[in-house]
Write a protein that holds these residues in place. Structure first.
Motif, PDB file in Angstrom:
ATOM      1  N   SER A 113       1.197  -1.466   0.035  1.00  9.36           N
ATOM      2  CA  SER A 113      -0.025   0.248   0.114  1.00  9.36           C
ATOM      3  C   SER A 113       0.932   1.330  -0.215  1.00  9.36           C
ATOM      4  N   ASP A 114       2.185   1.380  -0.056  1.00  4.84           N
ATOM      5  CA  ASP A 114       2.891   2.610  -0.181  1.00  4.84           C
ATOM      6  C   ASP A 114       3.519   2.168  -1.227  1.00  4.84           C
ATOM      7  N   LYS A 115       3.258   0.892  -2.099  1.00  2.00           N
ATOM      8  CA  LYS A 115       4.021   1.074  -3.866  1.00  2.00           C
ATOM      9  C   LYS A 115       3.090   1.286  -5.040  1.00  2.00           C
ATOM     10  N   PRO A 116       3.047   2.615  -5.859  1.00  2.00           N
ATOM     11  CA  PRO A 116       1.875   2.483  -6.925  1.00  2.00           C
ATOM     12  C   PRO A 116       1.815   1.240  -7.571  1.00  2.00           C
ATOM     13  N   VAL A 117       0.913   1.234  -8.388  1.00  2.00           N
ATOM     14  CA  VAL A 117       0.759  -0.049  -9.256  1.00  2.00           C
ATOM     15  C   VAL A 117       1.719   0.616  -9.969  1.00  2.00           C
ATOM     16  N   SER A 118       2.190  -0.984 -10.786  1.00  2.00           N
ATOM     17  CA  SER A 118       3.576  -0.780 -11.569  1.00  2.00           C
ATOM     18  C   SER A 118       3.010  -1.951 -13.250  1.00  2.00           C
ATOM     19  N   VAL A 119       3.529  -0.266 -14.180  1.00  2.00           N
ATOM     20  CA  VAL A 119       2.771  -0.234 -15.622  1.00  2.00           C
ATOM     21  C   VAL A 119       2.782  -1.816 -16.155  1.00  2.00           C
ATOM     22  N   ASP A 120       4.364  -1.940 -15.771  1.00  2.00           N
ATOM     23  CA  ASP A 120       4.746  -2.417 -16.732  1.00  2.00           C
ATOM     24  C   ASP A 120       4.428  -4.358 -16.387  1.00  2.00           C
ATOM     25  N   ALA A 121       4.063  -4.116 -14.979  1.00  2.00           N
ATOM     26  CA  ALA A 121       3.353  -5.544 -14.688  1.00  2.00           C
ATOM     27  C   ALA A 121       2.050  -5.761 -15.314  1.00  2.00           C
ATOM     28  N   VAL A 122       0.612  -4.689 -14.846  1.00  2.18           N
ATOM     29  CA  VAL A 122       0.164  -4.669 -15.579  1.00  2.18           C
ATOM     30  C   VAL A 122      -0.108  -5.131 -17.194  1.00  2.18           C
ATOM     31  N   LYS A 123       1.339  -4.162 -17.928  1.00  2.00           N
ATOM     32  CA  LYS A 123       1.424  -4.835 -19.786  1.00  2.00           C
ATOM     33  C   LYS A 123       1.337  -6.679 -19.661  1.00  2.00           C
ATOM     34  N   ARG A 124       2.462  -7.186 -18.995  1.00  2.00           N
ATOM     35  CA  ARG A 124       2.990  -7.971 -18.590  1.00  2.00           C
ATOM     36  C   ARG A 124       1.450  -8.655 -18.900  1.00  2.00           C
ATOM     37  N   ALA A 125       0.604  -8.884 -17.613  1.00  2.00           N
ATOM     38  CA  ALA A 125      -0.482  -9.405 -17.259  1.00  2.00           C
ATOM     39  C   ALA A 125      -1.095  -9.546 -18.600  1.00  2.00           C
ATOM     40  N   LEU A 126      -2.007  -8.050 -18.974  1.00  2.00           N
ATOM     41  CA  LEU A 126      -2.679  -7.667 -20.205  1.00  2.00           C
ATOM     42  C   LEU A 126      -2.132  -8.683 -21.463  1.00  2.00           C
ATOM     43  N   ILE A 127      -0.819  -8.475 -21.586  1.00  2.00           N
ATOM     44  CA  ILE A 127      -0.138  -9.316 -23.187  1.00  2.00           C
ATOM     45  C   ILE A 127      -0.044 -10.810 -22.684  1.00  2.00           C
ATOM     46  N   GLU A 128       0.000 -11.111 -21.319  1.00  2.00           N
ATOM     47  CA  GLU A 128       0.395 -12.729 -21.056  1.00  2.00           C
ATOM     48  C   GLU A 128      -1.418 -13.633 -20.725  1.00  2.00           C
ATOM     49  N   ASP A 129      -2.054 -12.660 -20.619  1.00  2.00           N
ATOM     50  CA  ASP A 129      -3.918 -13.187 -20.382  1.00  2.00           C
ATOM     51  C   ASP A 129      -4.854 -12.582 -21.452  1.00  2.00           C
ATOM     52  N   LYS A 130      -4.651 -13.262 -22.740  1.00  2.00           N
ATOM     53  CA  LYS A 130      -6.118 -12.291 -23.514  1.00  2.00           C
ATOM     54  C   LYS A 130      -6.988 -12.179 -23.809  1.00  2.00           C
ATOM     55  N   LYS A 131      -7.605 -13.186 -22.691  1.00  2.00           N
ATOM     56  CA  LYS A 131      -9.026 -13.315 -22.196  1.00  2.00           C
ATOM     57  C   LYS A 131      -9.452 -11.855 -20.861  1.00  2.00           C
ATOM     58  N   ILE A 132      -8.405 -11.041 -20.406  1.00  2.00           N
ATOM     59  CA  ILE A 132      -8.727  -9.977 -19.834  1.00  2.00           C
ATOM     60  C   ILE A 132      -9.458  -8.904 -20.434  1.00  2.00           C
ATOM     61  N   THR A 133     -10.629  -8.573 -19.795  1.00  2.00           N
ATOM     62  CA  THR A 133     -11.472  -7.517 -20.728  1.00  2.00           C
ATOM     63  C   THR A 133     -11.102  -5.654 -20.378  1.00  2.00           C
ATOM     64  N   HIS A 134     -11.164  -5.803 -19.042  1.00  2.00           N
ATOM     65  CA  HIS A 134     -11.183  -4.840 -18.698  1.00  2.00           C
ATOM     66  C   HIS A 134     -10.257  -4.306 -17.569  1.00  2.00           C
ATOM     67  N   LEU A 135     -10.047  -3.784 -17.646  1.00  2.00           N
ATOM     68  CA  LEU A 135      -8.573  -3.204 -16.311  1.00  2.00           C
ATOM     69  C   LEU A 135      -9.178  -1.950 -15.036  1.00  2.00           C
ATOM     70  N   CYS A 136      -9.312  -2.932 -13.990  1.00  3.17           N
ATOM     71  CA  CYS A 136     -10.098  -2.038 -12.908  1.00  3.17           C
ATOM     72  C   CYS A 136      -9.005  -0.776 -11.801  1.00  3.17           C
ATOM     73  N   PHE A 137      -8.762  -0.244 -11.568  1.00  5.85           N
ATOM     74  CA  PHE A 137      -8.082   0.440 -10.755  1.00  5.85           C
ATOM     75  C   PHE A 137      -8.551   1.323 -10.150  1.00  5.85           C
ATOM     76  N   VAL A 138      -7.518   2.109  -8.456  1.00  7.68           N
ATOM     77  CA  VAL A 138      -8.007   3.171  -7.828  1.00  7.68           C
ATOM     78  C   VAL A 138      -7.451   3.952  -8.313  1.00  7.68           C
ATOM     79  N   HIS A 139      -7.902   5.773  -8.843  1.00  7.49           N
ATOM     80  CA  HIS A 139      -6.366   6.605  -8.977  1.00  7.49           C
ATOM     81  C   HIS A 139      -5.573   7.227  -8.102  1.00  7.49           C
ATOM     82  N   CYS A 140      -6.014   7.525  -6.780  1.00  6.77           N
ATOM     83  CA  CYS A 140      -5.597   8.127  -5.559  1.00  6.77           C
ATOM     84  C   CYS A 140      -5.893   6.920  -4.297  1.00  6.77           C
ATOM     85  N   GLU A 141      -5.530   6.157  -3.957  1.00  8.22           N
ATOM     86  CA  GLU A 141      -5.546   5.776  -2.754  1.00  8.22           C
ATOM     87  C   GLU A 141      -5.794   5.670  -1.488  1.00  8.22           C
TER      88      GLU A 141
END
Ligand SMILES: *Cc1c(COP(=O)(O)O)cnc(C)c1O
Length: 383
Positions: A113-141
């Protein structure tokens, strides 16, 4: 009115401007033209603030911010779809919980909770799993006040043809969000954070494409954002009783926001935040480094002294005896407590806060001292 004004320093609800409160003294008919016009005008202003013009629309939904989140999830994610949820705090967890309750299976990326969401990790997850349809996230946690990288996350989702659903509850109004530069699909905020209105209504911004898309049954009447939108578009009216007084106040609040400007409002909060840091620095230190802090709220720790809710309760009670109300819960995981920087905070409230910290930490209410005495150096050593 009962009692004296409380010094509210919480990240929503917050101390309202007198002009905003004054709007709630007028009783209007919910289906009267005068009120319908206020709703239409408010929607127009909100859309202008986000530069949504012809690409997006905005749907007010009765209830707190979470009603807006649940409504967006119910209306814009189908049961068979597969969202990826980024979690680095309690509001990310809440999105996950709502998806679970609605029988939608999600994949998760968790970070501390003291680290921002990693864009690279998200990118990798989206590339690896083509079934993902949505990205949900909180702008300011708001758990810690950490800001997640909205524009980068929207960009990567666009590239990989994944839709975005964003909880912007505590960022909208204080951090610039532009629907043209960051073409999100759905974004949710509420009245009682940086909009500086009273609690009771959420606002869902959705792309025209999403609104016009065929969607299977929403399985809720009140949460059906698309149905609410169609009603606004066809008759200008709400489907069920609107929170009239709140909407009247919100119209004023958004006018004040436009007059101040989002950037300047953000700067005003930053200034309050800096002053709170200064006022408390002898006893507490910010959880997050400057570059990760949002202007909305400040998470503080006083390690060695405030480590449990019971410790914190003593500080909370001491502050409320001085008429200062900060957020009432300690975040266990990070042992941090939050002070809101939003709303009509007066300079002398911060002076009072400083005095109350001083009297608490030097007084008999203090939790445990563990043989430590107070000085900046020692606090740095233990934190
Ligand atoms: C305040 C907030 C919410 C909504 O909370 P409610 O209590 O339902 O208004 C959701 N997400 C974030 C990030 C928030 O700050």
């Amino acid at each position: 009115m009962t009692g004296h004004p409380r010094f509210l320093m919480t990240p929503g609800p917050l101390a309202l401007d007198d002009d905003v409160k004054a709007q709630m003294l007028l009783d209007l008919g919910s289906r009267d033209q005068e009120f319908t016009k206020i709703t239409a005008f408010l929607r127009g202003l909100l859309l202008e603030l986000i530069n949504g013009g012809d690409t997006h629309s905005v749907i007010p939904i009765q209830g707190s911010g979470t009603y807006g989140i649940e409504s967006a999830i119910a209306s814009f994610i189908e049961k068979h779809e597969k969202p990826l949820v980024c979690v680095n705090g309690i509001y990310g967890e809440r999105i996950l919980k709502i998806l679970e309750l609605r029988g939608i299976s999600a994949v998760v990326i968790r970070s501390a909770s003291d680290k921002p969401v990693s864009v690279d990790a998200v990118k990798r997850a989206l590339i690896e799993d083509k079934k993902i349809t949505h990205l949900c996230f909180v702008h300011c946690e708001t758990t810690t006040g950490i800001v997640n990288p909205l524009s980068e996350l929207v960009e990567v989702s666009k590239q990989l043809r994944v839709k975005t659903i964003i909880d912007a509850m505590s960022s909208f109004g204080a951090i610039e969000i532009d629907a043209k530069k960051s073409p999100f699909d759905v974004l949710i905020t509420s009245a009682n954070k940086c909009v500086e209105g009273p609690p009771g209504v959420a606002f869902i911004f959705a792309s025209m494409e999403e609104l016009r898309r065929e969607h299977s049954l929403v399985e809720s009447y009140v949460l059906d954002a698309r149905d609410q939108w169609r009603n606004f578009e066809s008759s200008g009216e709400w489907r069920t009783t609107p929170p009239t007084h709140i909407i009247q106040a919100c119209k004023k609040a958004v006018e004040l926001l436009m007059a101040e400007g989002v950037a300047r409002r953000g700067d005003r909060y930053k200034d309050v935040k800096q002053k709170i840091i200064k006022a408390t620095e002898k006893y507490a230190s910010p959880l997050l480094s400057c570059d990760l802090q949002s202007p909305v709220c400040l998470s503080l720790t006083a390690k060695g002294f405030i480590e449990s809710q019971a410790d914190f309760q003593k500080l909370y009670d001491h502050l409320s005896n001085s008429n200062i109300y900060i957020y009432a819960k300690l975040h266990q995981q990070t042992q941090s407590f939050r002070i809101g920087c939003i709303g009509s905070i007066k300079p002398d409230w911060i002076t009072k806060l400083s005095e109350a910290f001083e009297s608490f930490f030097s007084g008999a209410d203090m939790p445990r001292k563990r043989g430590l005495s107070f000085s900046n150096n020692i606090l740095k050593e233990v934190s």
